[in-house]
Design a protein around this motif. Structure first.
Motif, PDB file in Angstrom:
ATOM      1  N   ALA B 288       0.840  -1.205   0.000  1.00  0.00           N
ATOM      2  CA  ALA B 288       0.000   0.000   0.000  1.00  0.00           C
ATOM      3  C   ALA B 288       0.872   1.252   0.000  1.00  0.00           C
ATOM      4  O   ALA B 288       0.556   2.233  -0.686  1.00  0.00           O
ATOM      5  N   VAL B 289       1.976   1.221   0.750  1.00  0.00           N
ATOM      6  CA  VAL B 289       2.852   2.397   0.793  1.00  0.00           C
ATOM      7  C   VAL B 289       3.480   2.649  -0.578  1.00  0.00           C
ATOM      8  O   VAL B 289       3.527   3.787  -1.058  1.00  0.00           O
ATOM      9  N   VAL B 290       3.933   1.576  -1.237  1.00  0.00           N
ATOM     10  CA  VAL B 290       4.535   1.733  -2.563  1.00  0.00           C
ATOM     11  C   VAL B 290       3.509   2.312  -3.550  1.00  0.00           C
ATOM     12  O   VAL B 290       3.780   3.286  -4.261  1.00  0.00           O
ATOM     13  N   LEU B 291       2.314   1.737  -3.524  1.00  0.00           N
ATOM     14  CA  LEU B 291       1.250   2.216  -4.421  1.00  0.00           C
ATOM     15  C   LEU B 291       0.938   3.687  -4.147  1.00  0.00           C
ATOM     16  O   LEU B 291       0.836   4.499  -5.071  1.00  0.00           O
ATOM     17  N   SER B 292       0.802   4.048  -2.851  1.00  0.00           N
ATOM     18  CA  SER B 292       0.468   5.425  -2.493  1.00  0.00           C
ATOM     19  C   SER B 292       1.555   6.385  -2.932  1.00  0.00           C
ATOM     20  O   SER B 292       1.260   7.473  -3.429  1.00  0.00           O
TER      21      SER B 292
END
Lengths: 294, 314
Positions: B288-292
C-alpha cells in the motif's frame, strides 16, 4: 485582409459555407448513431438476458430475443433470495443516505469555519482534512481492519456508516470551501450586527444559498457509497450488514452455481437506484461534475 | 484634500478598541474550530490515523493478531522487489495507467468534437454517460458474461466470420488486461466526454469564427485555438484518469475471478490478495505504501504541470 460586406459574391460564399456546415451534420449524425448502437450492445444483452431462464440462456444465442417475459420474475426472486439482496439493499440505502448526508453536513460546517470566520492559518487546517483523500484507499485497509477488530466495529452497521461518512468528507469540503468563499460577505455581516449567532448565520444565511451544490454533492457521495465494494468486502462481510455490491459479487464468485441470467438480473437490480437518481436529477449530477471540475 | 476634522479619540479608548477587536478575533477563531471539530475528528480518526499506522506497520514483522511484534526495517520492501508477482503487478499497473491516461481522453475528446452542436446532443450525451452511473461491480459482472466463451463478443465475431469462436478473453494472460481496460474505457468515456464538453463550451466562439473567415482548416482551428484553451481541462481529466488507473480494483476483482493469475493484474489487487487472502498484513501495508507513493508523486507532478499551464494562459 479587406472584406467588402456588401459584395454579393462574398455573401453568397458565406451562405454556401453556412449550408455546408449544416450538411456536414448529417454524416456526423450517422457516425454518432452507429457508435451509440455499438456502445449500447452490453445494455441490449442485459435486457434480453433478464427475460431468459437459465435453460433458455444456455440453449439460445446470447443476443437472441427472449421467448417470453415471465422468467424475469423468477430471476428477480432467485437473485433476491440467493444473495439476500433485500437486506443488502436496505443496508446500502441506509449507508448511502445517512453517510452522504452526515458527510455533506460536517463538510459544510467545516467549510463555514474555514471561510466565514476569522480562523488563523485556515489553509493549513484545510490541508489537514484534505490530506485524507490524497492516498489511494489501499492505504486505509489494513489499519481499519485491525482497528475495527480492536474496538468491535467489525461487521457492524455503525462501523460501516462511520467509515463512509469519514471518507465522504474531504471532497465536499474542497467544493464548499470554494463555493462559500464566493458568497458575498454583506449578508452575514448584516446578520451578525443584528445579533445573530454564528450557528444561525450558517443555517439560515449560508446553507440556503448553497442548495444546488449541496444537493449535487449529496448525490455524488450517495452514488459513491452505494457503488462501493472495497470497504464493504473487508469490513462487513456478514449478510446482516453487507452492502449491495458485496452481495452482488458473492453471486458472481467462481463457485457460485447461479446462472448468468440470475447474476445479470442481480446486477440490474443493484443499479436501479443510481440510474433512477441520475435520470430524475441529471441536471444536478452534471452540475456536480462541474463542481468537481472547478 | 482636506478631510473634515476627525474627533480625537483618547488613547485609552483606542487601546480598548484594539483589545476588543483582538478578543473578537480569538473568539471567532475558536468558533471556527468548533465548526470544524466534527469533520476534523472523523477524518483524523478514520483516515489520517490509519495512514500513519499503515506506514509504521509496513516496517514491522506483524503477521497475526499479536500487536506490533518488532521492527523489521526495510525487510517487507526488499521482499517486494524480489517477488515476480510484484514486478508483474507493477507492469500491469503501468499498462493500466497508460491505458487510462490515453484511451478515455482520446476517445472522449473525439466523441466530444463529434457530438458538439449535433441535433439531439443532450440525448447522445446522456446515453454515452449512462455506464458511468452504474457501479463498477455491476459493470464488471455484466462484462464478465460479455467476454465469456459463449458471450456477446464471441457470438458477434462468430456471426461476422462464420466460424464458431469460444475464446476465453478473461482467462488468457494475453488478453485479460486489455479486455478489462476496454471495459474501463467503456465506463469512463462518458464522463471524459462531458468534462471536455464543459471545457469546450468555455472556448470563445469569436476567434474560431474569425479564423474560419480567414480560411483556416478545421484541424488548424483545433490545433491552434481550441487545444491550447482546452489544455487545463485536459489536464484535470488526466489526473482523474491516472489515479483511477493506478487504483483500479473493483473491475479486476469481479472480472478476473476465474483467472489464476488474478493477483498479478494490478498493485491494488496484489495488495488485497496478499493482505486478506494470505494474511501477510505487514507485507500488504508495504505494498500500500509503494502504491500510495506512486499515486502521490504522479498526481503531484500532474498538478504542478496543470498550474503552470493555467499561469501561462492567464
Amino acid at each position: 485582409m479587406g472584406v467588402n460586406v456588401e459584395d454579393p459574391d462574398f455573401i453568397r460564399e458565406l451562405m454556401a459555407r453556412e449550408r455546408r456546415g449544416h450538411a456536414h451534420s448529417t454524416p456526423r449524425l450517422v457516425i454518432a448513431l452507429a457508435l451509440l448502437i455499438a456502445y449500447l450492445v452490453p445494455f441490449y444483452y442485459l435486457f434480453v438476458t433478464v427475460f431468459k431462464s437459465t435453460d433458455e440462456y444456455l440453449s439460445s444465442g446470447v443476443l437472441d430475443l427472449p421467448r417470453s417475459v415471465t422468467p424475469l420474475l423468477d430471476n428477480i426472486v432467485q437473485a433476491w433470495t440467493r444473495a439476500g439482496m433485500g437486506q443488502a439493499a436496505f443496508n446500502s440505502l441506509s449507508y448511502g443516505l445517512l453517510g452522504s448526508a452526515f458527510a455533506v453536513a460536517l463538510a459544510s460546517a467545516a467549510a463555514y469555519g474555514l471561510t466565514r470566520l476569522r480562523l488563523r492559518s485556515a489553509n493549513s487546517w484545510f490541508m489537514v482534512i484534505f490530506a485524507g483523500t490524497l492516498f489511494p484507499f489501499q492505504m486505509y485497509l489494513v489499519p481499519l481492519f485491525f482497528g475495527y477488530q480492536r474496538v468491535s466495529l467489525m461487521n457492524s452497521w455503525l462501523g460501516m456508516l462511520l467509515i463512509y461518512t469519514a471518507i465522504c468528507i474531504p471532497f465536499p469540503l474542497l467544493v464548499l470551501r470554494n463555493y462559500f468563499g464566493g458568497i458575498g460577505r454583506e449578508i452575514d455581516e448584516a446578520a451578525r450586527i443584528e445579533g445573530a449567532s454564528e450557528w444561525r448565520v450558517f443555517v439560515s444565511m449560508i446553507l440556503p444559498n448553497a442548495k444546488g451544490p449541496l444537493l449535487a454533492l449529496f448525490l455524488l457521495q450517495f452514488t459513491f457509497i452505494w457503488n462501493d465494494l472495497l470497504f464493504s468486502s473487508i469490513l462487513a462481510s456478514s449478510p446482516e450488514v453487507r452492502s449491495i455490491m458485496t452481495a452482488l459479487q458473492s453471486l458472481q464468485g467462481t463457485y457460485a452455481s447461479t446462472g448468468p441470467n440470475v447474476v445479470v438480473t442481480a446486477s440490474l437490480i443493484s443499479s436501479i437506484p443510481t440510474v433512477v437518481l441520475f435520470v430524475l436529477l441529471r441536471k444536478y449530477f452534471m452540475s456536480g461534475l462541474q463542481l468537481a471540475h472547478n | 484634500m482636506n478631510s473634515p476634522a476627525i474627533p480625537q479619540l483618547a488613547p485609552s479608548i483606542l487601546v480598548e478598541a484594539r483589545r476588543r477587536e483582538r478578543s473578537a478575533a480569538v473568539r471567532s477563531g475558536r468558533v471556527a474550530l468548533l465548526f470544524m471539530a466534527p469533520a476534523l475528528l472523523m477524518v483524523s480518526l478514520f483516515l489520517l490515523a490509519p495512514v500513519v499506522f499503515n506506514i509504521v506497520l509496513s516496517f514491522t514483522r506483524w503477521q497475526r493478531f499479536s500487536g506490533i511484534d518488532e521492527f523489521a526495517g526495510f525487510t517487507n520492501y526488499e521482499r517486494l522487489f524480489g517477488v515476480p508477482y510484484f514486478s508483474e503487478a507493477v507492469l500491469n499497473t503501468g499498462m493500466w495507467v497508460v491505458g487510462a491516461l490515453v484511451l478515455p481522453l482520446a476517445f472522449g475528446l473525439g466523441l466530444a468534437m463529434l457530438l458538439r452542436g449535433l441535433p439531439f446532443e443532450e440525448t447522445f450525451k446522456s446515453l454515452f454517460f449512462l455506464p458511468r452511473v452504474l457501479a463498477p461491480t455491476a459493470v464488471g459482472t455484466l462484462w464478465y458474461y460479455v467476454y465469456a466463451p459463449h458471450g456477446v463478443i464471441n457470438s458477434i465475431s462468430s456471426a461476422v466470420t462464420g466460424q464458431p469462436i469460444d475464446y476465453g478473453w478473461l482467462f488468457e494472460a494475453g488478453t485479460i488486461t486489455p479486455a478489462i481496460i476496454f471495459t474501463f474505457v467503456w465506463q469512463t468515456l462518458g464522463i471524459n466526454m462531458v468534462l471536455l464538453l464543459l471545457g469546450l463550451a468555455a472556448v470563445p466562439r469569436d476567434p474560431i469564427e474569425a479564423a474560419r473567415v480567414d480560411g483556416a482548416s478545421n484541424w488548424q482551428i483545433f490545433r491552434h485555438i481550441i487545444w491550447p484553451l482546452l489544455l487545463p481541462t485536459v489536464l484535470v481529466v488526466t489526473i482523474l484518469n491516472v489515479v483511477a488507473g493506478f487504483t483500479a480494483f473493483d473491475l479486476l476483482w469481479v472480472m478476473a475471478t476465474g483467472y489464476p493469475g488474478q493477483r498479478t493484474l494490478s498493485l491494488a489487487v496484489y495488495m488485497y490478495y496478499e493482505t486478506f487472502a494470505k494474511s501477510s498484513w505487514a507485507y500488504g501495508a508495504a505494498i500500500a505504501v509503494v502504491l500510495s507513493t506512486m499515486v502521490v508523486l504522479v498526481s503531484w507532478a500532474l498538478t504542478t504541470i496543470q498550474s503552470r499551464v493555467e499561469e501561462r494562459i492567464r
